[in-house]
Design a protein around this motif. Structure first.
Motif, PDB file in Angstrom:
ATOM      1  N   VAL A 251      27.368  -4.090  -8.143  1.00  0.00           N
ATOM      2  CA  VAL A 251      27.794  -4.003  -9.540  1.00  0.00           C
ATOM      3  C   VAL A 251      29.262  -4.407  -9.590  1.00  0.00           C
ATOM      4  O   VAL A 251      30.038  -4.063  -8.696  1.00  0.00           O
ATOM      5  CB  VAL A 251      27.650  -2.565 -10.082  1.00  0.00           C
TER       6      VAL A 251
ATOM      7  N   ALA B  40      25.130 -13.030 -12.856  1.00  0.00           N
ATOM      8  CA  ALA B  40      23.997 -12.111 -12.874  1.00  0.00           C
ATOM      9  C   ALA B  40      22.840 -12.647 -12.029  1.00  0.00           C
ATOM     10  O   ALA B  40      22.190 -11.897 -11.291  1.00  0.00           O
ATOM     11  CB  ALA B  40      23.549 -11.867 -14.308  1.00  0.00           C
TER      12      ALA B  40
ATOM     13  N   ASP C 125      19.605  -0.793 -13.740  1.00  0.00           N
ATOM     14  CA  ASP C 125      20.720  -1.064 -14.652  1.00  0.00           C
ATOM     15  C   ASP C 125      20.496  -0.359 -15.990  1.00  0.00           C
ATOM     16  O   ASP C 125      19.718   0.577 -16.079  1.00  0.00           O
ATOM     17  CB  ASP C 125      20.887  -2.571 -14.822  1.00  0.00           C
TER      18      ASP C 125
ATOM     19  N   SER D 140      25.310  -7.143 -10.932  1.00  0.00           N
ATOM     20  CA  SER D 140      25.123  -6.488 -12.224  1.00  0.00           C
ATOM     21  C   SER D 140      26.472  -6.380 -12.927  1.00  0.00           C
ATOM     22  O   SER D 140      27.421  -5.820 -12.371  1.00  0.00           O
ATOM     23  CB  SER D 140      24.521  -5.092 -12.041  1.00  0.00           C
TER      24      SER D 140
ATOM     25  N   SER E 244      14.899  -3.213 -15.820  1.00  0.00           N
ATOM     26  CA  SER E 244      15.347  -3.235 -14.419  1.00  0.00           C
ATOM     27  C   SER E 244      14.763  -2.090 -13.600  1.00  0.00           C
ATOM     28  O   SER E 244      15.241  -1.813 -12.501  1.00  0.00           O
ATOM     29  CB  SER E 244      16.878  -3.175 -14.369  1.00  0.00           C
TER      30      SER E 244
END
Length: 379
Positions: free
Chosen positions: A296, A9, A103, A14, A99
């Protein structure tokens, strides 16, 4: 807290969980994953929902209520799945706020049978968005040729989208164009562009599965086993790395710069299908080798646990590897692997698998509804 997942992270990746169930939500498991495993998002699909419904009794009361109200199977699926997704959105609301909306996202998919129906997809997206009614929702729309205008139309309405089923670089370029078209129309429609978010789900492991199968066929036909064998397990990562290069081009250009001034967000690449299919490969391959900030990675829990146990973060593994990625693709082409045919095959199979998953979900829900009816009749 898992230090390895935290390191991932911290590298700008993500971590989203590719799974959801009412049990995860009600037992606090999802909240615990957010707290301990750096999970900041959730993706779902019909197979995930079918497994959740088949494995637990937590849906029985809602199914019984829907049956008593005379709901058909499609409406029952709609209500069951949107309830879970809404509740998951609430669990992830703090991550969403922390975020600035990037997110804390939960994705729900339009029915896969609409993959080749532009207007049907657009209508289904609006219905799901209204029903869940949470700002941190993403509507999953397949990146088929018919899905592209639906992506544009949905984004133009101010709705955030997760474009799924992307395998090839040409289609990915079209997906990014569709998103930018949608942002331009959303601006014309008076929407606040800063509230519109999107990810593009670029599938990874299935590319290796298909290419490796073709390499094996070439070896069996008398090809150079050493040369062909050395290319196995390399196509998927190379393809994804070149996708990120395409992302940099699209969102580093003048067209997006103008939208960005109006508050627009880039459509982040999401690495999907990151569970390793070949046991000969590292079970963290599609995580470790695709580390780059601003992406992600949506993982099955098995992959997430594997990375928490022994995954390694070695810095940016994407933008530093473009030349190598292109070399791999050139080698595959020279060996006789038809990239366009691989991608066409994967997209066709991808839609077929999504439809089969939906059929599985329908049958599962029908079984639950039948049980509820029998119980009601018995009373």
């Amino acid at each position: 807290m898992s230090e390895r997942l935290k390191a991932l992270a911290d590298a700008g990746v993500s971590i989203w969980l590719d799974d959801l169930s009412r049990e995860r939500i009600e037992t606090g498991n999802l909240a615990e994953l957010v707290k301990q495993s750096s999970v900041v998002g959730v993706t779902t699909n019909p197979t995930i929902f079918a497994a959740a419904l088949a494995d637990g009794e937590r849906y029985d009361q809602q199914v019984a209520e829907l049956v008593a109200d005379g709901a058909d199977v499609d409406h029952t699926i709609f209500k069951l799945t949107t309830t879970d997704v809404r509740d998951a959105c609430d669990v992830l609301l703090d991550a969403y706020k922390a975020s600035d909306g990037v997110d804390g996202r939960v994705s729900i998919e339009v029915p896969p049978g609409l993959a080749f129906d532009t207007e049907g997809t657009s209508a289904a997206a609006k219905l799901l968005w209204a029903e869940v009614d949470r700002p941190n929702l993403l509507i999953k729309i397949p990146g088929t040729s018919e899905g592209l205008p639906a992506i544009t139309a949905t984004v133009a309405e101010g709705i955030s989208v997760n474009v799924t089923l992307i395998f090839g670089l040409h289609r990915y370029d079209q997906v990014m164009d569709a998103y930018l078209d949608g942002l331009e129309k959303a601006r014309e429609n008076g929407h606040d562009l800063s509230t519109i978010h999107s990810v593009a789900s670029f599938f990874v492991s299935r590319v290796d599965t298909e290419v490796d199968k073709r390499l094996d066929a070439l070896i069996e036909a008398g090809g150079d086993a050493a040369t062909l064998g050395s290319l196995k397990g390399k196509a998927a990562v190379a393809n994804a790395r070149l996708a990120y290069q395409a992302f940099e081009r699209a969102f580093g250009g003048e067209r997006f710069a103008a939208l960005q001034q109006a508050g627009a967000r880039p459509q982040r690449p999401l690495w999907a299908s990151t569970g390793v299919k070949n046991p000969d490969y590292s079970d963290t391959l599609y995580v470790s080798d695709l580390v780059v900030a601003g992406t992600v990675n949506t993982m099955p829990e098995k992959t997430m646990k594997a990375f928490a146990d022994h995954g390694e973060v070695k810095g940016d593994q994407v933008t530093t590897q473009y030349d190598d990625a292109r070399h791999v693709m050139d080698q595959l082409a020279a060996a006789g692997i038809d990239y366009d045919d691989v991608i066409a095959t994967l997209e066709k199979e991808g839609v077929e698998k999504f439809v089969a998953s939906w059929d599985e979900l329908v049958e599962t829900v029908k079984g639950q509804m039948g049980g509820a009816k029998r119980q009601a009749d018995g009373q």
